[in-house]
Design an enzyme around this catalytic site. Sequence first.
Site, PDB file in Angstrom:
ATOM      1  N   GLU A 306       0.793  -1.229   0.000  1.00 44.09           N
ATOM      2  CA  GLU A 306       0.000   0.000   0.000  1.00 44.09           C
ATOM      3  C   GLU A 306       0.826   1.279   0.000  1.00 44.09           C
ATOM      4  OE1 GLU A 306       0.359  -2.275   2.427  1.00 44.09           O
ATOM      5  OE2 GLU A 306       0.183  -1.408   4.425  1.00 44.09           O
ATOM      6  N   HIS A 330      -7.943  -4.041  -1.461  1.00 45.00           N
ATOM      7  CA  HIS A 330      -7.228  -4.108  -0.177  1.00 45.00           C
ATOM      8  C   HIS A 330      -6.186  -2.987  -0.074  1.00 45.00           C
ATOM      9  CE1 HIS A 330      -5.432  -6.321   3.297  1.00 45.00           C
ATOM     10  NE2 HIS A 330      -4.327  -5.732   2.863  1.00 45.00           N
ATOM     11  N   GLU A 353      -3.984  -4.506   9.163  1.00 47.98           N
ATOM     12  CA  GLU A 353      -4.387  -5.542   8.200  1.00 47.98           C
ATOM     13  C   GLU A 353      -5.809  -6.053   8.428  1.00 47.98           C
ATOM     14  OE1 GLU A 353      -2.860  -5.810   5.597  1.00 47.98           O
ATOM     15  OE2 GLU A 353      -0.824  -5.114   6.057  1.00 47.98           O
TER      16      GLU A 353
HETATM   17  N1  BES Z   1       0.977  -4.478   3.727  1.00 45.93           N
HETATM   18  C1  BES Z   1       0.718  -5.739   3.130  1.00 45.93           C
HETATM   19  C2  BES Z   1       1.924  -6.412   2.564  1.00 45.93           C
HETATM   20  C3  BES Z   1       3.021  -6.645   3.582  1.00 45.93           C
HETATM   21  C4  BES Z   1       2.741  -7.233   4.795  1.00 45.93           C
HETATM   22  C5  BES Z   1       4.310  -6.292   3.297  1.00 45.93           C
HETATM   23  C6  BES Z   1       3.772  -7.428   5.708  1.00 45.93           C
HETATM   24  C7  BES Z   1       5.328  -6.492   4.207  1.00 45.93           C
HETATM   25  C8  BES Z   1       5.051  -7.050   5.428  1.00 45.93           C
HETATM   26  C9  BES Z   1      -0.340  -5.624   2.032  1.00 45.93           C
HETATM   27  O1  BES Z   1      -1.310  -4.664   2.259  1.00 45.93           O
HETATM   28  C10 BES Z   1      -1.076  -6.931   1.981  1.00 45.93           C
HETATM   29  O2  BES Z   1      -1.695  -7.248   2.952  1.00 45.93           O
HETATM   30  N2  BES Z   1      -1.004  -7.641   0.879  1.00 45.93           N
HETATM   31  C11 BES Z   1      -1.706  -8.889   0.708  1.00 45.93           C
HETATM   32  C12 BES Z   1      -3.016  -8.625   0.029  1.00 45.93           C
HETATM   33  C13 BES Z   1      -4.146  -9.529   0.390  1.00 45.93           C
HETATM   34  C14 BES Z   1      -4.332  -9.769   1.840  1.00 45.93           C
HETATM   35  C15 BES Z   1      -5.443  -9.053  -0.229  1.00 45.93           C
HETATM   36  C16 BES Z   1      -0.812  -9.801  -0.119  1.00 45.93           C
HETATM   37  O3  BES Z   1       0.305  -9.393  -0.455  1.00 45.93           O
HETATM   38  O4  BES Z   1      -1.180 -10.920  -0.391  1.00 45.93           O
HETATM   39 ZN    ZN Z   2      -2.626  -5.172   3.794  1.00 43.41          ZN
END
Ligand code: BES
Ligand code: ZN
Length: 637
Positions: A306, A330, A353
């Site tokens: 994000e 998301h 999250e």
């Molecule tokens: N912020 C996260 C990705 C992330 C989490 C990066 C922890 C580094 C450390 C992002 O918003 C996310 O949750 N992505 C998910 C999307 C899904 C839950 C819809 C993904 O990457 O799968």
């Molecule tokens: Zn997320």
Amino acid sequence: MRILKPALLSATALCLVLGACNAPSSKTEIPAAVSTTDATQKIIKHDKFTYANYDQVRVTHLDLNLDVNFDEKVLEGTATLDFKRVGAGSNELVLDARDLSIKDIAVKDASDEWKPAKYTLGEADAIMGSKLTIEIGDTATKVRIAYRTSPEAEGLQWLSPAQTAGKKHPYLFSQAQALNARTMAPVQDTPAVRMTYTATLRVPDGLLPLMSAEQGAKDENGEYHFNMPQPIPSYLLAIAVGDIKFKAINDHIGVYAEQYILDAATEEFSETPLMEASNAKLYGPYRWGRYDLIVLPPSFPYGGMENPRLSFITPTLVAGDKSLTNVVAHELAHSWSGNLVTNSNWRDAWLNEGFTSYVENRVIEDLYGKDRAVMEQALSLEDLKRDIAGATRPELTQLKLPADMAHTDEAFSNVAYVKGQFFLMFLEDRFGRDNFDAFLKSYFDHFAFQSVTTEDFIKYLHDELHAQQPDALTKAELKEWIYQPGLPKTAASPQSDAFEKVAAQQTAWLANKISAAEIKTGEWSTHEWLHFLNTLPDGLSQDQFAQLDKAFSLTGTQNAEKAFAWYMQAIKGGYHAIDADLETFFMTVGRGKFIYRLYGELAKTPEGKAWAIDVFSKAKAGYHPIAQRRISDILAK
Ligand code: BES
Ligand code: ZN
């Protein structure tokens, strides 16, 4: 490749050294007071994953001036930080640095002159990196650090031209969340601290740099300028550089990508404006100016990230039928839950999250209807239940994570996402949708551009909603959801008619009443396929696997979610007809959600593990440094 050792500091040592002892443990009562400050407004330091003395001195602005050097795979230049003294203040500024070489440091005081500053760079811890302590005296308000990053920086992936689709130019992209901003620049690397930022970048001819900020045009010196006027935590600092093209969706939303996927991605994500409108209708206006997406190379280790104004997105979402765009919903939702109101430490990751998964699902319901929203809830819940059943440390299934959590990676399980989402669904159910919607909107407004803890949320919930409807839920129910492991009985169980039909077809096939070819899959969405595949029972025969594969060409499918679900079952069932395509999948897809579990499943048998180690040795060089570390750990167990 570096294989990282576990944390060198014990929880007790961290507690003593960093003062991260104040937050309530799982056994404590729900605290009554707002906890980012105590009653006397003294700032309390909660985040044990930073060396920063942010309870004494706070960075307020970062200015980067960097050369992007593809030959040496380094960022090189200066980081100039503005700071202010808070609380009792200090004559030292403590920053986080990891794998950075520091050339020199200067401070500027009231005399407005740069003067060399004394500093120390502590020994490197495998997780925390190094403590950078700078003497700032009593009056300085700015520090300028000349530094360069390491080619091994975990937050940066440098791709050779051969690793890109266009094959002509190199590519760089960053991933700062959770602890990797400190591998890009010396910062107070904690979500508790927000800063604005500006940047000047120099890149090789023919390449376009982008950041999580307002994009300025190239100036007459060939430099690019960026400005992020809203204060953000360091984990939202982001950069991408490559042969990147742009296509608009509307006047403030568009897609950046390599040319090969630009049109397809713009089409796939064409409903992003509707998502923005839906989000804004529920929770107030979008506050960040533009919202663009950048479709990264396939080694991007997440579905999406994000980064403000510019979400980073995996190309595996471009399935051709808009079936995986909940990930865009998301990342966009984080513009409210996370980027606007941030968890002030990673023990509270569910505030980012879980809220985002809840908002994402509300937007999906608003745009595509209840059926799709419920299918997505049911799929998520299946994942959460599996993870809770397999949890080795029950404390890690609490929403409020334990003070002794070893790595921030532990914070981003299905617990934060799905248990968090189901907790908010529970609150919505008890308080009523209209009341809860108004409450969430006011929560985002009240805490906009701040960082909060679980306890801040609980207090706000109490004051703004629970006090008016005291009978809606009991304190014990609330406490169970937040501070106790597992899934409370009060969790909803989403019922999908579509999934029931899928289950009926599956049962008929398993009972040999119909052949695989007779399973009525004609209208099945990706979601229905995922439900069918995820719920296949253990112990299918080789013939049953082969029948399904023949009827539906599952091996080699280009829908990455479907491929992942099928390969997981095939590995469990020892169906080796997938091996060549699974190897191709490992060589071409770097998204952690898929490959960590696939490698993990293979590693359960000695032969599978040997094969996985061999494939990993070939695929490794193409993986992101984060994925390299995670998979090395999985295969070393
Ligand atoms: N912020 C996260 C990705 C992330 C989490 C990066 C922890 C580094 C450390 C992002 O918003 C996310 O949750 N992505 C998910 C999307 C899904 C839950 C819809 C993904 O990457 O799968
Ligand atoms: Zn997320």
